[in-house]
Scaffold this motif. Structure first.
Motif, mmCIF file in Angstrom:
data_model
loop_
_atom_site.group_PDB
_atom_site.id
_atom_site.type_symbol
_atom_site.label_atom_id
_atom_site.label_comp_id
_atom_site.label_asym_id
_atom_site.label_seq_id
_atom_site.Cartn_x
_atom_site.Cartn_y
_atom_site.Cartn_z
ATOM 1 N N GLY A 115 -8.424 -6.409 5.405
ATOM 2 C CA GLY A 115 -8.765 -6.145 4.009
ATOM 3 C C GLY A 115 -9.881 -5.151 3.803
ATOM 4 O O GLY A 115 -10.126 -4.715 2.687
ATOM 5 N N ARG A 116 -10.556 -4.775 4.887
ATOM 6 C CA ARG A 116 -11.646 -3.790 4.793
ATOM 7 C C ARG A 116 -11.271 -2.449 5.423
ATOM 8 O O ARG A 116 -12.132 -1.627 5.715
ATOM 9 C CB ARG A 116 -12.903 -4.336 5.453
ATOM 10 C CG ARG A 116 -13.457 -5.527 4.716
ATOM 11 C CD ARG A 116 -14.708 -6.012 5.355
ATOM 12 N NE ARG A 116 -15.268 -7.083 4.553
ATOM 13 C CZ ARG A 116 -16.531 -7.367 4.472
ATOM 14 N NH1 ARG A 116 -17.403 -6.648 5.153
ATOM 15 N NH2 ARG A 116 -16.951 -8.356 3.721
ATOM 16 N N ALA A 117 -9.981 -2.252 5.637
ATOM 17 C CA ALA A 117 -9.516 -1.009 6.256
ATOM 18 C C ALA A 117 -9.898 0.188 5.391
ATOM 19 O O ALA A 117 -9.993 0.084 4.161
ATOM 20 C CB ALA A 117 -8.003 -1.053 6.434
ATOM 21 N N ASP A 118 -10.102 1.329 6.031
ATOM 22 C CA ASP A 118 -10.404 2.536 5.256
ATOM 23 C C ASP A 118 -9.113 3.274 4.897
ATOM 24 O O ASP A 118 -8.030 2.924 5.354
ATOM 25 C CB ASP A 118 -11.393 3.448 5.995
ATOM 26 C CG ASP A 118 -10.865 4.038 7.289
ATOM 27 O OD1 ASP A 118 -9.632 4.257 7.410
ATOM 28 O OD2 ASP A 118 -11.684 4.303 8.195
ATOM 29 N N LYS A 119 -9.263 4.275 4.076
ATOM 30 C CA LYS A 119 -8.113 5.028 3.553
ATOM 31 C C LYS A 119 -7.258 5.629 4.669
ATOM 32 O O LYS A 119 -6.034 5.597 4.611
ATOM 33 C CB LYS A 119 -8.611 6.123 2.605
ATOM 34 C CG LYS A 119 -7.505 6.803 1.821
ATOM 35 C CD LYS A 119 -8.053 7.767 0.815
ATOM 36 C CE LYS A 119 -8.250 7.242 -0.562
ATOM 37 N NZ LYS A 119 -7.222 6.474 -1.187
ATOM 38 N N LYS A 120 -7.888 6.173 5.700
ATOM 39 C CA LYS A 120 -7.149 6.787 6.817
ATOM 40 C C LYS A 120 -6.300 5.750 7.555
ATOM 41 O O LYS A 120 -5.168 6.041 7.949
ATOM 42 C CB LYS A 120 -8.113 7.453 7.806
ATOM 43 C CG LYS A 120 -8.808 8.663 7.230
ATOM 44 C CD LYS A 120 -7.889 9.850 7.233
ATOM 45 C CE LYS A 120 -8.628 11.076 6.733
ATOM 46 N NZ LYS A 120 -7.770 11.990 6.027
ATOM 47 N N GLN A 121 -6.825 4.537 7.745
ATOM 48 C CA GLN A 121 -6.070 3.481 8.408
ATOM 49 C C GLN A 121 -4.845 3.087 7.579
ATOM 50 O O GLN A 121 -3.762 2.886 8.120
ATOM 51 C CB GLN A 121 -6.948 2.251 8.648
ATOM 52 C CG GLN A 121 -8.019 2.452 9.688
ATOM 53 C CD GLN A 121 -8.972 1.282 9.743
ATOM 54 O OE1 GLN A 121 -9.588 0.912 8.744
ATOM 55 N NE2 GLN A 121 -9.103 0.690 10.927
ATOM 56 N N VAL A 122 -5.035 2.985 6.263
ATOM 57 C CA VAL A 122 -3.924 2.637 5.370
ATOM 58 C C VAL A 122 -2.858 3.731 5.434
ATOM 59 O O VAL A 122 -1.660 3.440 5.582
ATOM 60 C CB VAL A 122 -4.414 2.410 3.922
ATOM 61 C CG1 VAL A 122 -3.242 2.221 2.971
ATOM 62 C CG2 VAL A 122 -5.365 1.211 3.851
ATOM 63 N N GLN A 123 -3.273 4.976 5.358
ATOM 64 C CA GLN A 123 -2.316 6.086 5.404
ATOM 65 C C GLN A 123 -1.558 6.104 6.735
ATOM 66 O O GLN A 123 -0.348 6.333 6.759
ATOM 67 C CB GLN A 123 -3.038 7.413 5.189
ATOM 68 C CG GLN A 123 -3.551 7.583 3.782
ATOM 69 C CD GLN A 123 -4.422 8.816 3.621
ATOM 70 O OE1 GLN A 123 -4.855 9.438 4.590
ATOM 71 N NE2 GLN A 123 -4.694 9.167 2.385
ATOM 72 N N PHE A 124 -2.257 5.854 7.831
ATOM 73 C CA PHE A 124 -1.623 5.820 9.146
ATOM 74 C C PHE A 124 -0.544 4.736 9.188
ATOM 75 O O PHE A 124 0.575 4.969 9.644
ATOM 76 C CB PHE A 124 -2.674 5.583 10.239
ATOM 77 C CG PHE A 124 -2.069 5.397 11.602
ATOM 78 C CD1 PHE A 124 -1.653 6.491 12.351
ATOM 79 C CD2 PHE A 124 -1.910 4.123 12.139
ATOM 80 C CE1 PHE A 124 -1.081 6.325 13.607
ATOM 81 C CE2 PHE A 124 -1.336 3.947 13.400
ATOM 82 C CZ PHE A 124 -0.930 5.042 14.134
ATOM 83 N N MET A 125 -0.877 3.550 8.703
ATOM 84 C CA MET A 125 0.070 2.433 8.751
ATOM 85 C C MET A 125 1.245 2.637 7.787
ATOM 86 O O MET A 125 2.376 2.280 8.119
ATOM 87 C CB MET A 125 -0.635 1.106 8.478
ATOM 88 C CG MET A 125 -1.472 0.625 9.640
ATOM 89 S SD MET A 125 -0.561 0.517 11.212
ATOM 90 C CE MET A 125 0.662 -0.725 10.840
ATOM 91 N N VAL A 126 1.004 3.224 6.639
ATOM 92 C CA VAL A 126 2.109 3.541 5.715
ATOM 93 C C VAL A 126 3.093 4.469 6.419
ATOM 94 O O VAL A 126 4.308 4.260 6.398
ATOM 95 C CB VAL A 126 1.582 4.169 4.405
ATOM 96 C CG1 VAL A 126 2.694 4.850 3.622
ATOM 97 C CG2 VAL A 126 0.896 3.116 3.538
#
Length: 167
Positions: A115-126
């Protein structure tokens, strides 16, 4: 089931459309509805409303999901976002779509597992979860896809609970 995720904003409203088939989440489209800063606020909202309705006509989603608005220090900057969300919610209601709202923490947890992931981590996983060749652009589109992915996971859990199935 088709889901449209929306990251609302007056200048840029990101959207992401996915289809849930069993345990698979398939990418259909993503992008942004943009409005010029030279337009008056009512005209910008009308444009967002009209373009969102075109997306609904094109993709025929059954579900719409947005991220809960969060105002850290400056509520004034959130007012235009709230206006854009308002016209999106109007269209959702008029079209009879189900709507769910998620906190940023819920979206990050569903997509990254943190839940504390940063934007780059979210984009990578998407990008990984949807097996895309590259990270969706603009960032608002990637955020909207993350919201749609979050909803696809949440619908699965809600269905399991309804059926009395244990994980």
């Amino acid at each position: 089931m088709r889901i449209i995720g929306i990251d609302p904003g007056t200048a840029i409203t990101g959207y992401g459309v996915v289809e849930k088939r069993g345990d698979r989440i398939l990418f259909l489209d993503c992008g942004a509805i943009t409005t010029p800063s030279t337009m008056e606020a009512p005209d910008r909202l009308k444009l967002i409303y009209e373009e969102f309705n075109k997306l609904v006509d094109q993709y025929q989603p059954q579900h719409a999901a947005t991220e809960r608005l969060f105002f850290n220090n400056n509520v004034t900057t959130g007012i235009p976002v709230g206006r854009a969300l308002g016209v999106i919610l109007l269209a959702i209601s008029q079209r009879g779509l189900t709507w769910t709202e998620y906190t940023p923490t819920q979206v990050k947890s569903a997509v990254v597992g943190n839940g504390r992931a940063d934007k780059k981590q979210v984009q990578f996983m998407v990008t990984r979860l949807l097996t895309l060749a590259e990270t969706p652009k603009p960032d608002d589109a990637a955020d909207a896809l993350a919201i749609a992915i979050c909803h696809s996971h949440s619908v699965k859990v809600a269905t399991m609970i309804k059926r009395g199935v244990r994980g």
